[in-house]
Write a protein that holds these residues in place. Structure first.
Motif, mmCIF file in Angstrom:
data_model
loop_
_atom_site.group_PDB
_atom_site.id
_atom_site.type_symbol
_atom_site.label_atom_id
_atom_site.label_comp_id
_atom_site.label_asym_id
_atom_site.label_seq_id
_atom_site.Cartn_x
_atom_site.Cartn_y
_atom_site.Cartn_z
ATOM 1 N N PHE A 404 1.282 -0.913 -0.038
ATOM 2 C CA PHE A 404 0.295 0.518 -0.007
ATOM 3 C C PHE A 404 1.210 0.847 -0.288
ATOM 4 N N ARG A 405 1.777 1.090 0.842
ATOM 5 C CA ARG A 405 2.686 2.431 0.742
ATOM 6 C C ARG A 405 3.480 2.618 -0.347
ATOM 7 N N GLU A 406 4.090 1.404 -0.985
ATOM 8 C CA GLU A 406 4.690 1.784 -2.331
ATOM 9 C C GLU A 406 3.775 1.895 -3.513
ATOM 10 N N SER A 407 2.413 1.740 -3.169
ATOM 11 C CA SER A 407 1.048 1.887 -4.330
ATOM 12 C C SER A 407 1.367 3.875 -4.176
ATOM 13 N N ARG A 408 1.676 3.960 -3.313
ATOM 14 C CA ARG A 408 0.827 5.508 -3.034
ATOM 15 C C ARG A 408 1.993 6.681 -3.412
#
Length: 461
Positions: A404-408
């Motif tokens: 999730f952090r990487e996608s953001r």
């Protein structure tokens, strides 16, 4: 980590030889460990990442890093063959399409060192090549949706889907010179808007299939372990909720038994003279009240923990068959019970809240929340979350947060691919199924420029 099996009320095998299980993002690997290690069967997990939930399981005796099969399928096969020579490995359990492909493609070499409880390559090809699969279904009298190779389809006014012809990007199917690592996912096509054929073939590395769309998001599955053309254990479930409200991999499913489903599943596997594991996936066409074959996953399925909890202990059946022991299957499992992948339930709610699919009516958020909450209370069975082996559940959660952090942080995230289908767009909740690409283990559906991407084949569930 060795388990104190004296504290477990389970049968213990008097052998030092055990199983090798590839470690993937789906719960199937963990289900194998939880079934076999308490019985005294040593377990080895092989994965390209130490972050696979299975590596943290109480029931994992050893972890080995191997090449990523999506990046180098040949090197991955070499690594499995090298591990098969270990004295503590008696057989290998396939849990994704790449696994069973390399095992079947090199079956003679593996047979010299381990028990080969999977089909030969020519039989496997009839399953992983959907053109050959649907031809076998026709010979077996099993219904299939109207399907044709892309360049032979001419009716783009009806609702259709475009899906890969093959279930794995492999040299035997795409050619040895191809540089395609992903054959793509399944896409819903908006009527009257056919895809660009040249772009489609360049992206996927082959000529895909076009298929009529069956208007039912429920997926019915017939699961089986076959021994040289004969069924030794079977199971059925119906997927009630997918990762997306339009379908996709399984978030919530319930056990069922339907003689018509049993007959259809057995008919196609009998026609193939199957050997080993199979998840036969169907959609029910209400227009003619027929089960129509979508595909066969020739390995363990994503929802395997639920099958075991319901009373169909397929990992143990697989081990017994590999050793030539009689299968202790009383042919009974509890019908009408349910089980969840919690991450999938979260994704389903997120889909209802934020997404829209033109050909599928979106359910109301309040009714969805009520349905999910009620089923969680009524059927508290979870694929990862169990009291005696909690670490895989938390590792899966950490993987989800990391993605999730990487996608953001990525302004232009790349969507890859089902049995597949691995990274989410920046405005979607990311799904961690990095090594699986079929209907039962696919990347959830997401809109595309010309259609709507749907988790293909898996699934599994």
């Amino acid at each position: 980590m060795t388990v104190d099996t004296n504290s477990l009320d389970m049968h213990r095998h008097e052998t030092d030889a055990g199983v090798l299980v590839p470690g993937i993002g789906a719960p199937s690997t963990v289900a194998c460990l939880r079934s076999l290690r308490p019985r005294g069967i040593p377990t080895v997990v092989a994965s390209e990442t130490a972050e696979t939930p299975a590596a943290s399981s109480t029931y994992c005796d050893d972890f080995v890093r191997v090449p990523d099969p999506r990046a180098d399928l040949h090197a991955y096969g070499d690594a499995l063959l090298e591990l098969a020579n270990r004295p503590d490995v008696r057989t290998i359990i396939p849990v994704r399409e790449e696994d069973v492909y390399v095992l079947a493609n090199r079956k003679d070499a593996f047979a010299e060192v381990v028990e080969t409880n999977w089909p030969d390559f020519e039989t496997l090809r009839r399953v992983q090549d959907r053109v050959e699969l649907f031809a076998a279904a026709d010979a077996a009298g099993v219904a299939v949706p109207e399907t044709a190779v892309f360049d032979q389809w001419d009716d783009w006014e009806q609702e259709t889907i475009v899906k890969p012809r093959y279930t794995v990007a492999a040299p035997a199917y795409l050619g040895s010179n191809t540089d395609v690592e992903s054959i793509g996912s399944t896409e819903y096509q908006i009527p009257g808007a056919p895809p660009d054929p040249q772009a489609l073939v360049e992206e996927r590395g082959h000529m895909p299939l076009v298929q009529e769309r069956i208007d039912d998001s429920r997926e019915f599955a017939f699961f089986a372990l076959y021994d040289e053309g004969k069924p030794v254990a079977t199971f059925q479930h119906c997927q009630r909720r997918g990762w997306k409200y339009c379908g996709g991999p399984s978030a919530y499913r319930e056990t069922v038994y339907d003689q018509d489903l049993e007959d259809a599943g057995r008919a196609i596997l009998d026609e193939l003279e199957w050997h080993g594991l199979a998840m036969v996936e169907f959609l029910r066409d209400e227009s003619d009240e027929e089960y129509k074959l979508m595909e066969i996953n020739p390995r363990f399925w994503s929802s395997l923990p639920f099958s075991v909890r319901a009373g169909a202990d397929f990992p143990y059946y697989y081990w017994q068959q590999a050793l030539g022991e009689p299968i202790e299957d009383d042919a009974s499992y509890e019908v009408g019970i349910g089980g969840h992948l919690l991450r999938g339930e979260l994704s389903h709610v997120h889909s209802v809240l934020t997404e829209e699919y033109p050909m599928v009516e979106r359910p109301s958020l309040p009714s969805t929340l009520v349905d999910v909450a009620a089923s969680l209370v009524r059927e508290p069975r979870f694929d990862y979350a169990v009291a005696d082996d909690p670490a895989p559940f938390f590792q899966d959660g950490l993987n989800l947060l990391r993605a999730f952090r990487e996608s953001r942080s990525d302004p232009e995230p790349v969507v890859e691919d089902e049995n597949d289908r691995e990274r989410s767009r920046s405005n979607e909740l990311p799904q961690i199924e990095p090594l699986v690409r079929d209907d039962d283990e696919a990347e959830p559906p997401s809109p595309t420029s010309q259609g709507i991407t749907q988790a293909s084949h898996q699934l599994d569930d």
